[in-house]
Each structure stands twice: as C-alpha cells, then as structure tokens.
Design a protein around this motif. Structure first.
Motif, PDB file in Angstrom:
ATOM      1  N   THR A 133      -1.746  -2.194  -0.848  1.00 41.67           N
ATOM      2  CA  THR A 133      -0.973  -1.466   0.160  1.00 41.67           C
ATOM      3  C   THR A 133       0.381  -1.000  -0.358  1.00 41.67           C
ATOM      4  N   ALA A 134       0.730  -1.358  -1.593  1.00 41.48           N
ATOM      5  CA  ALA A 134       2.092  -1.123  -2.079  1.00 41.48           C
ATOM      6  C   ALA A 134       2.372   0.337  -2.418  1.00 41.48           C
ATOM      7  N   GLY A 135       1.370   1.075  -2.897  1.00 41.17           N
ATOM      8  CA  GLY A 135       1.582   2.463  -3.265  1.00 41.17           C
ATOM      9  C   GLY A 135       2.417   2.655  -4.512  1.00 41.17           C
TER      10      GLY A 135
ATOM     11  N   GLN B  56       9.421   2.201   1.876  1.00 42.26           N
ATOM     12  CA  GLN B  56      10.447   3.023   2.507  1.00 42.26           C
ATOM     13  C   GLN B  56      11.651   3.231   1.591  1.00 42.26           C
ATOM     14  N   LEU B  57      11.952   2.252   0.766  1.00 41.33           N
ATOM     15  CA  LEU B  57      13.053   2.391  -0.190  1.00 41.33           C
ATOM     16  C   LEU B  57      12.657   3.201  -1.423  1.00 41.33           C
ATOM     17  N   GLN B  58      11.376   3.550  -1.519  1.00 38.77           N
ATOM     18  CA  GLN B  58      10.837   4.258  -2.682  1.00 38.77           C
ATOM     19  C   GLN B  58      11.123   3.471  -3.957  1.00 38.77           C
ATOM     20  N   ALA B  59      10.856   2.175  -3.888  1.00 36.34           N
ATOM     21  CA  ALA B  59      11.033   1.308  -5.045  1.00 36.34           C
ATOM     22  C   ALA B  59      10.112   1.748  -6.174  1.00 36.34           C
ATOM     23  N   ASP B  60      10.519   1.475  -7.392  1.00 37.46           N
ATOM     24  CA  ASP B  60       9.693   1.819  -8.545  1.00 37.46           C
ATOM     25  C   ASP B  60       8.530   0.848  -8.705  1.00 37.46           C
ATOM     26  N   PHE B  61       8.738  -0.399  -8.292  1.00 34.52           N
ATOM     27  CA  PHE B  61       7.663  -1.388  -8.381  1.00 34.52           C
ATOM     28  C   PHE B  61       7.960  -2.544  -7.432  1.00 34.52           C
ATOM     29  N   VAL B  62       6.946  -3.373  -7.229  1.00 30.78           N
ATOM     30  CA  VAL B  62       7.043  -4.552  -6.375  1.00 30.78           C
ATOM     31  C   VAL B  62       6.710  -5.787  -7.219  1.00 30.78           C
ATOM     32  N   VAL B  63       7.432  -6.873  -6.979  1.00 30.63           N
ATOM     33  CA  VAL B  63       7.090  -8.163  -7.573  1.00 30.63           C
ATOM     34  C   VAL B  63       6.546  -9.029  -6.435  1.00 30.63           C
ATOM     35  N   LEU B  64       5.263  -9.349  -6.503  1.00 30.14           N
ATOM     36  CA  LEU B  64       4.566  -9.985  -5.384  1.00 30.14           C
ATOM     37  C   LEU B  64       4.160 -11.411  -5.732  1.00 30.14           C
ATOM     38  N   GLY B  65       4.491 -12.324  -4.858  1.00 31.29           N
ATOM     39  CA  GLY B  65       4.094 -13.705  -5.122  1.00 31.29           C
ATOM     40  C   GLY B  65       4.542 -14.636  -4.021  1.00 31.29           C
TER      41      GLY B  65
ATOM     42  N   ILE C  28       6.507  -5.400   1.621  1.00 32.48           N
ATOM     43  CA  ILE C  28       5.909  -4.275   0.913  1.00 32.48           C
ATOM     44  C   ILE C  28       6.201  -2.970   1.644  1.00 32.48           C
ATOM     45  N   ASP C  29       6.165  -3.002   2.959  1.00 31.86           N
ATOM     46  CA  ASP C  29       6.516  -1.810   3.736  1.00 31.86           C
ATOM     47  C   ASP C  29       7.955  -1.394   3.461  1.00 31.86           C
ATOM     48  N   CYS C  30       8.837  -2.358   3.336  1.00 34.03           N
ATOM     49  CA  CYS C  30      10.235  -2.081   3.028  1.00 34.03           C
ATOM     50  C   CYS C  30      10.356  -1.432   1.648  1.00 34.03           C
ATOM     51  N   ALA C  31       9.600  -1.937   0.680  1.00 40.19           N
ATOM     52  CA  ALA C  31       9.621  -1.364  -0.672  1.00 40.19           C
ATOM     53  C   ALA C  31       9.170   0.086  -0.660  1.00 40.19           C
TER      54      ALA C  31
ATOM     55  N   TRP D 210      -5.539  -0.449  -9.754  1.00 41.34           N
ATOM     56  CA  TRP D 210      -4.135  -0.310 -10.145  1.00 41.34           C
ATOM     57  C   TRP D 210      -3.247   0.046  -8.959  1.00 41.34           C
ATOM     58  N   VAL D 211      -3.189   1.313  -8.585  1.00 44.17           N
ATOM     59  CA  VAL D 211      -2.308   1.755  -7.503  1.00 44.17           C
ATOM     60  C   VAL D 211      -3.069   2.698  -6.585  1.00 44.17           C
ATOM     61  N   VAL D 212      -2.906   2.515  -5.284  1.00 43.54           N
ATOM     62  CA  VAL D 212      -3.464   3.450  -4.299  1.00 43.54           C
ATOM     63  C   VAL D 212      -2.331   4.346  -3.826  1.00 43.54           C
TER      64      VAL D 212
END
Length: 331
Positions: free
Chosen positions: A296-298, A262-271, A257-260, A73-75
């Motif tokens: 790597t998204a955290g 640093q922005l403390q995003a709630d989630f990432v949409v990857l594709g 993903i590194d940018c996400a 799930w999440v690291v």
C-alpha cells in the motif's frame, strides 16, 4: 454534465535486470497505444491471477522467457489522459530462455544510470527514445540502495569504534546511512560532533547520510535528508511542510504509510518485521502482514527489525526494496 469515469486497469510490469545491472526495455509496436515509446515488459492482470502469475505469463508471451525469480516491489498508480493504470512493479532477476520480441517489438538492454530526464521530467533512453511517463518513478527508485545502516553509538566513548565499523562498510559498498541516537549518553556538543563525523565519513565515500527526526531540526539541512519518526511525520504533515533532501518515513501501522504517501516520501521504513532486541515488548509484524502493508506504500519499503544481509532475499520476496539494520551485518 457528468464526465464518464476513466477505465481503471491493473498491470503487472517487470523490471528485468541482468547480472550486470542492465535493464531490459521494450518498444511499443505500431497498432498499440503510445507506439514507438519504450516501456517495461508486462501487461494486464487477468481475473483470478496474482501479480506474479500475470507477469510470468506476460513475459512468456512477449519475450519468450520463463521468469524464475520475481520480487514484488512497488504498486504505483498513474493517470493517463484516457485511463488510470495501477502498475504492480516487480524486479525480475532470473529467467530461462533468451529475451526476444515475440510481438515484433524492439528490445534494448540499458544501464539505468544512463537514462536521463528531459526538461519536462520525462525519461529518455540512451538511444534517444522516450519512455512512458509512468516509468519515471521506478527509475528513480531503482537507484536507491538496498542496504540502510542505522547508527547505534550510544555514547562518546564508542564513537571511534562506530566510525571504524562504518568506514569498513562504506569501503565494501554501503551507500545509505541514518544517524539516529535517541539515547545519547553524552552532552549535546558531543552528539553533534558524532553526527558531523558520521556525515563527513559518508561524504568521503559518496554515501547519503540521513538524520533521524529525534535530533534538532536545525541540524537537518546539513544532512542529505531526514528519516521521520511516525509521530513527527504526522506533525509535519499537519503543518504542511516537507523537510529538505531525501525523505524517509518510519511506519508501523497503515496510517503511518498513508502519512508517508501524503508527504511524498522517497521511501518507507516498515517494521519491525521480525522480533528485535530494540523493541522486545512489541509484537513483530511478521512477513505476511509486512507484505500487505508494503503493497500500500506506493514507494520503496525497507524492512527493519531483525534484519541483516541474511534476510534480504526473504524481505524482497515479501515486497521490500531492501533492509535496514541497527546491529545486523549488511555487507
């Protein structure tokens, strides 16, 4: 004087969820660090073990169960006063045996929605006990829907059909929607009306509606959050600003993903994870590369590109929280 480096510990932690959506917590026994605090079952990853292997072993040792369905799930990395812990959170949804405290620890099944935060943002279990500080992020992530609908209206003439489709999906349980119309064929007024109609329908059904950053920033505060395109996320990071509300970041490369993070995003949409009609000229990531990047998204990651309800299980097996879709069926 040099300060000794804190020990870095890698841990596999299981969010064990039953068919009613209840979460199993264990209470740390006397003799261990943080005695009496509640935690997610799991333990240290031994040399040569994968996360899944470590978690299966730990759940057998702690609870006497054999996990048969484990979703990475999440690291997440959490710094404690005396150590730094890398927690590889997994969701466990099937197992053999009945959980019991093999280390004399108390166990409790709780509804994640009943876990509240105190004034210091520490999670408090329904019975009043405190959860370990590292439990706060996954409890928030666990409340994030697993299905993410992305609009594809195109022009004013198809608005009614979109709203009818969306209404049906919302009635069937859809709770996360993104308004994204980069190629709108109508004028600005009709585009804004389409956004407001979509937002109003989501609000009627208790769903969150995020707006894509391709639309005017003046509209963003009206939505429940913003889905940033990768280029917009980099620009906003450079400006040291963060949009209000929920924040998703679209990612295609490690730097996105590194940018996400640093922005403390709630989630990432990857594709895109699989070949898709939306980007026929771009090669798909494929599931192996998707999993490497997602790890790597955290934070939770949605798979996009060729996704639907039929791909949800394989996406989750490769580290996705859920799936986002423009055309694929989600309910």
């Amino acid at each position: 004087m040099n300060t000794p480096a804190k020990p870095y510990v890698r841990v596999a932690a299981g969010l064990i969820l039953d068919t009613r959506g209840r979460l199993l917590l264990g209470q740390r026994p006397d003799g261990k660090a943080w005695p009496g605090w509640w935690e997610f079952p799991g333990g240290k990853i031994e040399a040569g073990e994968t996360v899944e292997q470590a978690l299966v072993r730990e759940l057998d040792e702690e609870l006497g169960i054999q996990a048969t369905r484990v979703y990475p799930w999440v690291v997440h990395v959490h710094e404690y006063p005396k150590s730094i812990v890398e927690l590889a959170f997994c969701q466990v949804t099937a197992w053999q045996g009945e959980p019991h405290g093999r280390e004399n620890q108390a166990l409790d099944w709780v509804d994640p929605w009943d876990i509240r935060l105190d004034e210091s943002e520490h999670p408090i279990a329904p019975g009043g006990g405190s959860l370990l500080p590292a439990a706060t992020p996954p409890l928030r992530w666990l409340r994030l829907p697993t299905h993410y609908r992305v609009s594809h209206i195109g022009d004013p003439g198809r608005l009614d059909a979109w709203l009818a489709q969306l209404r049906q999906e919302l009635m069937l349980g859809l709770r996360l929607v993104q308004f994204r119309e980069p190629d709108w064929a109508g004028d600005a007024a009709s585009l804004r009306q389409a956004f407001l109609d979509t937002l109003a329908l989501c609000r009627q059904h208790g769903a969150r509606c995020l707006i894509n950053s391709c639309h005017p920033p003046a509209w963003w505060p009206q939505a429940d959050g913003v889905q940033l395109r990768a280029a917009d996320a980099a620009r906003i990071l450079a400006q040291d600003t963060r949009p209000p509300g929920w924040l998703g970041v679209s990612a295609h490369h490690p730097q996105d993903i590194d940018c996400a993070r640093q922005l403390q995003a709630d989630f990432v949409v990857l594709g895109h994870a699989q070949p898709t009609a939306s980007h026929p000229d771009r090669p798909a990531l494929g599931w192996d590369q998707f999993r490497r990047l997602a790890a790597t998204a955290g934070r939770p990651v949605f798979a996009i590109g060729g996704q639907s309800l039929d791909t949800l299980d394989i996406a989750r097996r490769h580290g996705a929280h859920g799936v986002a879709a423009i055309r694929g069926a989600l309910v």
